[in-house]
Design a protein around this motif. Structure first.
Motif, short mmCIF file in Angstrom:
data_model
loop_
_atom_site.label_atom_id
_atom_site.label_comp_id
_atom_site.label_asym_id
_atom_site.label_seq_id
_atom_site.Cartn_x
_atom_site.Cartn_y
_atom_site.Cartn_z
N PHE A 385 0.82 -1.21 0.00
CA PHE A 385 0.00 0.00 0.00
C PHE A 385 0.86 1.26 0.00
O PHE A 385 0.56 2.24 -0.70
CB PHE A 385 -0.93 0.01 1.20
CG PHE A 385 -1.92 -1.14 1.25
CD1 PHE A 385 -2.10 -1.98 0.16
CD2 PHE A 385 -2.67 -1.38 2.40
CE1 PHE A 385 -3.00 -3.04 0.21
CE2 PHE A 385 -3.57 -2.43 2.45
CZ PHE A 385 -3.73 -3.26 1.36
N ALA A 386 1.93 1.26 0.80
CA ALA A 386 2.80 2.43 0.87
C ALA A 386 3.41 2.72 -0.50
O ALA A 386 3.49 3.88 -0.93
CB ALA A 386 3.89 2.21 1.91
N TYR A 387 3.84 1.67 -1.19
CA TYR A 387 4.39 1.85 -2.54
C TYR A 387 3.33 2.41 -3.50
O TYR A 387 3.58 3.36 -4.25
CB TYR A 387 4.94 0.54 -3.08
CG TYR A 387 5.24 0.61 -4.56
CD1 TYR A 387 6.41 1.21 -5.02
CD2 TYR A 387 4.33 0.10 -5.50
CE1 TYR A 387 6.67 1.30 -6.39
CE2 TYR A 387 4.58 0.20 -6.86
CZ TYR A 387 5.75 0.81 -7.30
OH TYR A 387 5.99 0.92 -8.64
N LEU A 388 2.15 1.79 -3.50
CA LEU A 388 1.09 2.22 -4.43
C LEU A 388 0.70 3.67 -4.19
O LEU A 388 0.53 4.45 -5.15
CB LEU A 388 -0.13 1.32 -4.28
CG LEU A 388 0.04 -0.14 -4.72
CD1 LEU A 388 -1.22 -0.94 -4.39
CD2 LEU A 388 0.37 -0.25 -6.20
N LEU A 389 0.55 4.06 -2.95
CA LEU A 389 0.14 5.43 -2.62
C LEU A 389 1.16 6.45 -3.11
O LEU A 389 0.79 7.56 -3.52
CB LEU A 389 -0.07 5.56 -1.11
CG LEU A 389 -1.30 4.85 -0.56
CD1 LEU A 389 -1.22 4.72 0.96
CD2 LEU A 389 -2.58 5.60 -0.96
N ASN A 390 2.41 6.08 -3.09
CA ASN A 390 3.45 6.98 -3.58
C ASN A 390 3.67 6.87 -5.08
O ASN A 390 4.55 7.53 -5.64
CB ASN A 390 4.77 6.71 -2.85
CG ASN A 390 4.82 7.37 -1.49
OD1 ASN A 390 4.35 8.49 -1.31
ND2 ASN A 390 5.36 6.67 -0.51
N ASN A 391 2.85 6.02 -5.73
CA ASN A 391 2.99 5.82 -7.17
C ASN A 391 1.64 5.84 -7.88
O ASN A 391 1.40 5.10 -8.84
CB ASN A 391 3.73 4.52 -7.45
CG ASN A 391 5.21 4.61 -7.14
OD1 ASN A 391 6.01 5.01 -7.97
ND2 ASN A 391 5.57 4.26 -5.91
N GLY A 392 0.75 6.70 -7.39
CA GLY A 392 -0.45 7.01 -8.14
C GLY A 392 -1.59 6.04 -8.07
O GLY A 392 -2.41 5.97 -9.00
N VAL A 393 -1.72 5.28 -6.98
CA VAL A 393 -2.88 4.40 -6.79
C VAL A 393 -3.47 4.67 -5.41
O VAL A 393 -2.78 4.58 -4.39
CB VAL A 393 -2.50 2.91 -6.91
CG1 VAL A 393 -3.73 2.02 -6.65
CG2 VAL A 393 -1.91 2.61 -8.28
N ASN A 394 -4.78 5.03 -5.36
CA ASN A 394 -5.46 5.17 -4.08
C ASN A 394 -5.65 3.80 -3.44
O ASN A 394 -5.71 2.78 -4.13
CB ASN A 394 -6.85 5.80 -4.28
CG ASN A 394 -6.82 7.09 -5.06
OD1 ASN A 394 -5.99 7.96 -4.79
ND2 ASN A 394 -7.73 7.24 -6.02
N VAL A 395 -5.78 3.79 -2.12
CA VAL A 395 -6.05 2.55 -1.40
C VAL A 395 -7.24 2.75 -0.48
O VAL A 395 -7.30 3.74 0.27
CB VAL A 395 -4.82 2.09 -0.58
CG1 VAL A 395 -5.17 0.87 0.27
CG2 VAL A 395 -3.64 1.79 -1.48
N VAL A 396 -8.19 1.84 -0.54
CA VAL A 396 -9.37 1.86 0.33
C VAL A 396 -9.35 0.62 1.21
O VAL A 396 -9.14 -0.50 0.72
CB VAL A 396 -10.66 1.91 -0.50
CG1 VAL A 396 -11.89 1.70 0.39
CG2 VAL A 396 -10.78 3.24 -1.24
N ILE A 397 -9.53 0.81 2.51
CA ILE A 397 -9.52 -0.30 3.47
C ILE A 397 -10.89 -0.36 4.13
O ILE A 397 -11.32 0.61 4.79
CB ILE A 397 -8.40 -0.11 4.51
CG1 ILE A 397 -7.05 -0.11 3.79
CG2 ILE A 397 -8.45 -1.20 5.57
CD1 ILE A 397 -5.90 0.35 4.64
N CYS A 398 -11.57 -1.48 3.97
CA CYS A 398 -12.97 -1.62 4.40
C CYS A 398 -13.07 -2.33 5.74
O CYS A 398 -12.43 -3.36 5.96
CB CYS A 398 -13.75 -2.40 3.35
SG CYS A 398 -13.66 -1.72 1.70
N ASN A 399 -13.92 -1.81 6.61
CA ASN A 399 -14.18 -2.43 7.92
C ASN A 399 -15.53 -3.15 7.86
O ASN A 399 -16.56 -2.60 8.21
CB ASN A 399 -14.17 -1.37 9.02
CG ASN A 399 -12.84 -0.65 9.08
OD1 ASN A 399 -12.75 0.56 8.87
ND2 ASN A 399 -11.78 -1.38 9.37
#
Length: 588
Positions: A385-399
């Motif tokens: 996730f840390a890599y993706l966020l710094n490379n143009g991909v949002n991350v959604v985490i569902c509860n």
């Protein structure tokens, strides 16, 4: 292309050759992207992390991950370092012995016991706990076969050296643990919905008798002067002091005893908040954080406490509690991300999720979920996730329902015949994001792999692709494979004709029908002795038999992971697949 006639459950050389061949095909196709991004991913994986903490009156113990090694740190000194994975540690409360259990990623591993910094004992196997008494110790071992009947008794037992002492009357699917308290012992037998406690004389197993049964999970906080202190996971959680019960107002993730009474970590919309209570459970004060935090581990010596917290851009924050105050003593911040939270209403219930904004404006979004076993998805650091966020991909985490974020009722809302609530909630988040113009890949691991695979079968038109990690997929066979007997209480029993009806409805393998599905990556590990690789292999094989673009990656290591270089490779290949999918017909 017809399905292969291989029996994936036997994992013989023919099956392994098939897995290696399909993995080779995947890696060859994605090698160019992999070679480009692997160097960028490596620093995210190699960040220092703190995995666990234990605290006694004489020892402060941490397990850290740094420079490719797992390290046991006791009172600031490195006692042991390994390129493997330290799964658990346990120091002696009143003594100098400390045990650790190390694996290469599988559930089977090596127990090591140290005394005064010197290794005094080793044993290979499935060892889940050690119970110190006088100058000896009991071990809790598990015997695990590849195919297990859910109707058999527990495969766990308490041993003194090689002698089996306790466990034959414990039901299948119940795990065992234990602790000594002076001249007495408490054996804890439990699963995700029930607990049995046995108490007796430490050196005389014939006296270990059933003390209490609960229809919930229970954590023992202490046993002193014949008074039992527990946290019961009923409702929002119940603190107990002997026969006195103190229901909590907000969901509890964990608790320990401290000098003033109890330190409880509550969850407030999936964010951790430590709260101090008196010995009669009156709230004294809260310790709010300025950013979203999630509990990784906590421990106490019944006076002081240590807490390890994570957040989305920080691998760990270590806090020390004493005398009514919490002080941060160390942290490792990797990146700062813009994190917000939102909700979607599903059948009259609000489902919470975190939205992590990428470093640039983008429609590409990875949606992650789990939804089971009372496990809460709290703010924490994730290499991918840390890599993706710094490379143009949002991350959604569902509860999602099935987790523990809103107490035991939230867990029950996603169990057994209610499992459909997990799927509907995850799909509702995805549909909301699609309506907002996002391009979505769904992702889940283990029980979450069941979630992402089912999502692929049900709403293919709403997703660009799916990543399915170490998955449970065939819910008509799971209980026969490896550790599957432990999940019957969560999913249901396929051998029960009533349970089989709803299990078949939400078994991804059963729901996968001929048709066109978006690209998918299913991955597992060759030495996974918890979730059988057959789940991944069977699902992938069925997908390609229907002519779909599907990929398989079978790596080294087990369910708990593998060495750090292997982790870098695995993470980079997953990221390569995600980049490939989002680059197809991209109009960001």
């Amino acid at each position: 292309m017809p399905m292969t006639e291989l029996n994936f459950e036997v994992m013989d050389e023919e099956v392994k050759d098939y897995a290696r061949k399909q993995t080779y095909i995947f890696k060859q196709k994605f090698n160019a992207i992999f070679e480009k991004i692997r160097p960028d991913i490596k620093p995210y994986v190699y960040q220092k992390k703190v995995k666990s903490v234990e605290l006694t009156r004489t020892a402060q113990c941490f397990v850290t991950v740094e420079n490719g090694n797992n390290n046991l740190i006791v009172n600031g000194k490195e006692i042991y370092s390994t390129s493997g994975i330290i799964v658990w540690i346990k120091p002696e409360k009143e003594g100098d012995r400390i045990a650790l259990f190390e694996t290469s990623g599988s559930d089977e591993g090596i127990l090591r016991v140290f005394s005064k910094d010197k290794q005094i004992y080793t044993e290979k196997g499935f060892v889940h706990d050690i119970i110190y008494f006088y100058d000896r110790f009991y071990l809790i071992r598990e015997k695990r076969d590849e195919n297990i009947s859910s109707t058999s008794g527990s495969s766990n037992g308490v041993y003194l050296e090689e002698k089996y002492l306790f466990g034959k009357n414990i039901a299948s699917g119940m795990g065992l643990s234990g602790e000594s308290y002076g001249d007495e012992i408490i054996i804890h037998a439990g699963n995700n919905i029930s607990t049995e406690l046995y108490i007796g004389e430490i050196g005389n197993p014939t006296t270990w008798k059933l003390f209490k049964k609960y229809k919930s999970q229970v954590k023992i906080l202490d046993y002193e002067n014949e008074i039992l202190y527990t946290l019961r996971f009923e409702g929002n959680g119940i603190l107990t002091v002997g026969e006195k019960e103190y229901p909590l107002d907000e969901p509890a993730e964990d608790a320990v005893r401290v000098k003033e009474g109890f330190l409880v970590v509550h969850m407030r919309d999936a964010k951790s908040i430590p709260v101090l209570y008196s010995s009669d459970c009156k709230k004294i004060k809260e310790f709010p954080f300025t950013t979203y935090k999630g509990l990784i581990a906590m421990a106490s010596d019944n006076k002081r406490a240590n807490l390890v917290m994570g957040d989305f851009g920080t691998t760990f924050n270590i806090y020390s509690y004493s005398e009514g105050q919490i002080e941060q003593i160390e942290k490792n911040e990797v990146s700062k991300f813009n994190a917000s939270e939102d909700w979607v209403n599903v059948n009259g219930k609000n489902v919470h999720y975190f939205f992590l904004q990428a470093n640039r404006e983008t429609r590409n979004t990875l949606v992650y979920g789990y939804g089971g076993f009372n496990i809460s998805l709290l703010p924490s650091y994730n290499n991918l996730f840390a890599y993706l966020l710094n490379n143009g991909v949002n991350v959604v985490i569902c509860n999602l329902p099935g987790g523990g974020e809103y107490g035991e009722e939230w867990h029950k809302l996603g169990m057994r015949e209610n499992k459909i609530n997990v799927y509907e909630s995850f799909q509702a988040v995805i549909k909301k994001l699609k309506k907002e113009g996002k391009r979505v890949i769904c992702y889940g691991v283990s029980n979450g792999g069941l979630l992402s695979s089912y999502t692929l079968t049900q709403i293919p038109e709403y997703i660009e692709g799916a990543v399915i990690g170490n998955p449970v997929i065939d819910l008509m066979r799971f209980h026969r494979l490896l550790a599957g007997q432990y999940w019957v209480s969560e999913y249901g029993n396929p051998d029960d004709e009533n349970d089989a009806i709803f299990l078949k409805k939400y078994s991804s393998y059963e729901q996968l029908k001929p048709g066109k599905y978006p690209p998918s990556l299913t991955y597992s590990r060759m030495s996974d002795d918890r979730v059988h690789p057959a789940h991944a292999l069977k699902f992938y094989d069925k997908l390609i038999s229907y002519g779909n673009e599907a990929y398989l990656m079978i790596g080294e290591g087990g369910h708990l992971g593998s060495g750090l270089e292997d982790t870098v490779d695995e993470t980079a290949f997953i990221a390569s697949f995600i980049e490939y999918v989002f680059s197809k017909n991209s109009n960001m």
